[in-house]
Each structure stands twice: as C-alpha cells, then as structure tokens.
Design a protein around this motif. Structure first.
Motif, PDB file in Angstrom:
ATOM      1  N   VAL A   1       0.840  -1.200   0.000  1.00  0.00           N
ATOM      2  CA  VAL A   1       0.000   0.000   0.000  1.00  0.00           C
ATOM      3  C   VAL A   1       0.874   1.248   0.000  1.00  0.00           C
ATOM      4  O   VAL A   1       0.617   2.215  -0.735  1.00  0.00           O
ATOM      5  CB  VAL A   1      -0.939  -0.001   1.220  1.00  0.00           C
ATOM      6  CG1 VAL A   1      -1.715   1.309   1.302  1.00  0.00           C
ATOM      7  CG2 VAL A   1      -1.908  -1.174   1.151  1.00  0.00           C
ATOM      8  N   LEU A   2       1.941   1.229   0.802  1.00  0.00           N
ATOM      9  CA  LEU A   2       2.857   2.368   0.836  1.00  0.00           C
ATOM     10  C   LEU A   2       3.677   2.454  -0.446  1.00  0.00           C
ATOM     11  O   LEU A   2       3.946   3.558  -0.943  1.00  0.00           O
ATOM     12  CB  LEU A   2       3.775   2.267   2.057  1.00  0.00           C
ATOM     13  CG  LEU A   2       4.771   3.422   2.247  1.00  0.00           C
ATOM     14  CD1 LEU A   2       4.057   4.768   2.318  1.00  0.00           C
ATOM     15  CD2 LEU A   2       5.614   3.195   3.496  1.00  0.00           C
ATOM     16  N   VAL A   3       4.076   1.309  -1.000  1.00  0.00           N
ATOM     17  CA  VAL A   3       4.786   1.308  -2.280  1.00  0.00           C
ATOM     18  C   VAL A   3       3.969   2.057  -3.337  1.00  0.00           C
ATOM     19  O   VAL A   3       4.483   2.940  -4.042  1.00  0.00           O
ATOM     20  CB  VAL A   3       5.070  -0.135  -2.748  1.00  0.00           C
ATOM     21  CG1 VAL A   3       5.538  -0.146  -4.210  1.00  0.00           C
ATOM     22  CG2 VAL A   3       6.128  -0.796  -1.861  1.00  0.00           C
ATOM     23  N   LYS A   4       2.699   1.738  -3.438  1.00  0.00           N
ATOM     24  CA  LYS A   4       1.843   2.373  -4.446  1.00  0.00           C
ATOM     25  C   LYS A   4       1.692   3.868  -4.182  1.00  0.00           C
ATOM     26  O   LYS A   4       1.692   4.682  -5.112  1.00  0.00           O
ATOM     27  CB  LYS A   4       0.477   1.683  -4.469  1.00  0.00           C
ATOM     28  CG  LYS A   4       0.522   0.268  -5.019  1.00  0.00           C
ATOM     29  CD  LYS A   4      -0.859  -0.381  -5.006  1.00  0.00           C
ATOM     30  CE  LYS A   4      -0.802  -1.791  -5.596  1.00  0.00           C
ATOM     31  NZ  LYS A   4      -2.121  -2.464  -5.558  1.00  0.00           N
ATOM     32  N   ARG A   5       1.569   4.246  -2.923  1.00  0.00           N
ATOM     33  CA  ARG A   5       1.440   5.674  -2.585  1.00  0.00           C
ATOM     34  C   ARG A   5       2.716   6.431  -2.941  1.00  0.00           C
ATOM     35  O   ARG A   5       2.660   7.540  -3.496  1.00  0.00           O
ATOM     36  CB  ARG A   5       1.108   5.847  -1.105  1.00  0.00           C
ATOM     37  CG  ARG A   5       1.072   7.296  -0.656  1.00  0.00           C
ATOM     38  CD  ARG A   5       0.645   7.450   0.782  1.00  0.00           C
ATOM     39  NE  ARG A   5      -0.813   7.491   0.907  1.00  0.00           N
ATOM     40  CZ  ARG A   5      -1.536   8.600   0.797  1.00  0.00           C
ATOM     41  NH1 ARG A   5      -0.955   9.779   0.546  1.00  0.00           N
ATOM     42  NH2 ARG A   5      -2.840   8.565   0.944  1.00  0.00           N
ATOM     43  N   LEU A   6       3.865   5.851  -2.632  1.00  0.00           N
ATOM     44  CA  LEU A   6       5.135   6.524  -2.920  1.00  0.00           C
ATOM     45  C   LEU A   6       5.363   6.656  -4.421  1.00  0.00           C
ATOM     46  O   LEU A   6       5.921   7.652  -4.894  1.00  0.00           O
ATOM     47  CB  LEU A   6       6.286   5.766  -2.273  1.00  0.00           C
ATOM     48  CG  LEU A   6       6.299   5.754  -0.735  1.00  0.00           C
ATOM     49  CD1 LEU A   6       7.410   4.861  -0.215  1.00  0.00           C
ATOM     50  CD2 LEU A   6       6.439   7.166  -0.172  1.00  0.00           C
TER      51      LEU A   6
END
Length: 387
Positions: A371-376
C-alpha cells in the motif's frame, strides 16, 4: 475525534520545514489533511509558515522535547505525529512514550538502532495495548531498502513460488548527500557507545531489532570486494548498519516471511576494473565523521541541489541454484532531504488514509507494505520495478 490528522513536530528545522512545505504544495483542496506545525518557538513557527506560503490560519503549536507534558498534550490532539527532531536518542524518547501512552501514531527519520531497540523494549507492549502505530526510519533510511526487499520478495514468490533466501542490495547511483541530522545522529550514537559498551553490541548485531530471533551469519560489508554477481567492485555503504537491521525487523514482524535463513547485505557500486577497485578502496577509507564540512543539523542543500539529486538502487535475489530475480528502486530527489521529506509525509498520510493495523513498534514494510509502495510511486517520485 482529534483536532488534527497530523502534526509536523520540528517544523522550524531544515527537514521539518521541507515536510511542511511539501504538504502546503501537494495536499490542498477538499481532501487536504487537517494539520498543524509544532516546535519550540511560536515566533519561528510564524516565520516559517509565512515563508513557505502556508495559509495564515495554519495552526501553530508549541512543545518542547524536555517538557513531557507539552509532548503529551500535542499527542492527544492528533492522529499522527511526524517528528524530525533528532538525534532521537537525545530528543525523542519522551515523544515516543507519549505516543505509546495516548494511542497516537508516530513516524520519524531515525537511523539510531540502539535507541530504537531501547524504545522497542520500553514501549512496544504499551503501543500494542493502546493501538499506537509507531514507525521508525521513514526516510531514505530505510524506506527504499525496506520496501525494495519487500517488492523483490513479492516478485520472487510470483516467479519461484517462494521467497529468495539471499538478497544483495547494490547502490548504483546516488546524487546528493545525507542530512546534517544523520551526521549528528551518528556522532551521538558513537558517543553513547563510548559510555555504554552494550550499545556497541547492538550496533554490530544484524538482529538488534528482532528480540528473541537470531538468523544466520550475515555479510559484514566492511571491506571492498569484487562482486561477481554484477561484475563490479563494491564498497561499504554508510547506511547499511541501520537499513539491514530494519529489513531483518520487517522479516521478523512478518513471521519470517523471507525465511528464517534469510541473508541480506548492502554495498555501494564503485566501478569496473582497476579504477573500480581503486574507487572502492578510497570509499572504504572515508570517515564521514572526520570533517566538519558537511551540513549541521538545521542546514541543508539548496532547492536546485535537492531537485537535481536522485538515487538508483539494485536488489538482487538469488536462489540456491543460481537463478535470480531483480528489483530496482529509484528516487527523483536527493536522498537526504528532497526525497526523505516526501517519503515521511506520505508515510504519515498512508497511516491516516490507507491502512489500519494493530498497535506496536513497526517498520514501514511490515505495517504498510505494498500500500505504501503504491502511494510513494503515485505521490513521492519513487519507482519500484521488480521482475
């Protein structure tokens, strides 16, 4: 409901100011977070607010690292605290305690593993009880590395049906330095180790952040070597002692998802042939603490220098039979300031908007993962390409 979604604590410092400026420029409109700036001096907060173009009604809060009551009052008003006030071993312990006690989420830029272990021992259980999601190391140390290994292992499972037991991280390109806060943290850590030898044991232990778990012997990464995997000379990488510990903690928190026999190291690519060997040997001899020429805490590069910075990191996953899977992580700003300020801001927003998760002391990879990978990738100028 608390007054704010997030508070930027340390907003008058160089990196804290960049975080606040990033929020002003990139998170406006009806979906913008309810946020405030906090620090020791109201007048300095007012000055920074005006200089970065924040709305005149942006809330300004005073709190001091040596006044626990002000820190607790700060935590009680917000969902997440972003803190850039380091070295954390000198100025951060009471804030972690306050967040754990009040059930407040917390993100920082910490690269101080001995302090992090002390905080885990002291506050992990309290945070589990109150629901506080405390996440250390949400900047260049160690998000690109922590999430890079996570993305690589996801690709390995897709390709091989299981994780790879051996991952090599090779920093191929990097333009831009480390922050003055990073240098101050290193110096504070060495000073603490001189006073307390047990701290040195934590610093040299790859599994310092995995209480009760000790995996196999890990590469030291202290000397130049020729890496046949990439056919180039590699040199010690200054951030490896903290990044590797965070990667192992992610594996630990995910129930040894990378395997109980997981081996990981980080090195910097120096070059090819004799020139590469000479460069690797020169890098290995550099003492980053020997000079006072670098930025002091509160100082940093110009906007142009930050925007011209970048990094390119290769992760190589190897199976016992020699087959491999790779992942490349890139960032579009200098690692120590431009990219770091975007990463920590988006990590805080991820905690607010994208993930729930139980309380405890986490890593970005273990709590937020893909989820954080996609946000970054969508917001912070990072790319993760695995396959």
């Amino acid at each position: 409901m608390r007054d704010f979604d997030l508070i930027v604590y340390g907003a008058t410092g160089f990196t804290g100011r960049l975080v606040a400026e990033y929020l002003v420029n990139n998170h406006t409109g009806p979906d913008r977070p309810r946020w405030a700036m906090a620090g020791r001096s109201l007048s300095k907060l007012q000055e920074v607010r005006d200089e970065i173009g924040a709305p005149a009604d942006t809330p300004l809060l005073t709190a001091n690292s040596d006044d626990p009551a002000t820190l607790k009052a700060l935590c009680e008003r917000t969902t997440v605290v972003i803190t850039t006030v380091g070295p954390y071993q000198l100025y951060g312990s009471d804030l972690v305690a306050a967040c754990a006690e009040t059930g407040t989420a917390y993100v920082d830029l910490c690269g101080e593993p001995a302090w992090m272990r002390h905080m885990i021992d002291a506050h992990h259980e309290t945070a589990q009880r109150t629901g506080a999601r405390i996440v250390f190391s949400c900047g260049f140390d160690s998000i690109p590395f922590d999430l890079g290994v996570l993305a690589l292992q996801d690709a390995a499972r897709a390709k091989f049906g299981k994780p790879v037991p051996r991952v090599k991280c090779r920093v191929r390109k990097m333009q831009g330095g480390f922050s003055g806060g990073t240098a101050a943290s290193l110096k504070a850590t060495l000073a603490a180790a001189a006073r307390d030898p047990s701290i040195l044991g934590l610093l040299i232990n790859p599994f310092a952040l995995t209480p009760g778990f000790h995996g196999p012997s890990q590469p030291k990464g202290l000397l130049p070597e020729y890496d046949r995997t990439i056919e180039a000379w590699v040199a010690p990488f200054i951030m490896a002692p903290i990044n590797t510990k965070n990667v192992h903690r992610t594996n630990f928190l995910l129930g040894e998802a990378y395997g109980a026999d997981f081996v990981y190291d980080e090195m910097m690519v120096a070059g090819l042939g004799d020139l590469g060997k000479a460069a690797a040997e020169a890098i290995a001899k550099i003492n980053p603490l020997a000079s006072d020429k670098g930025p002091k805490p509160g100082e940093g590069p110009s906007k142009t220098e930050r925007e011209n910075g970048y990094y390119d990191i290769l992760f190589i996953g190897e199976m016992p039979d020699g087959t491999r899977v790779d992942c490349v992580v890139t960032g579009d700003r200098d690692p120590g300031y431009g990219s770091t300020s975007k990463m920590i801001a988006e990590t805080a927003l991820c905690l607010i908007n994208d993930v729930a998760g139980e309380g405890g002391i986490w890593t970005p990879g273990a709590l937020m993962g893909e989820v954080l990978v996609k946000r970054l990738e969508a917001k912070a100028g990072l790319t993760f390409r695995a396959g």
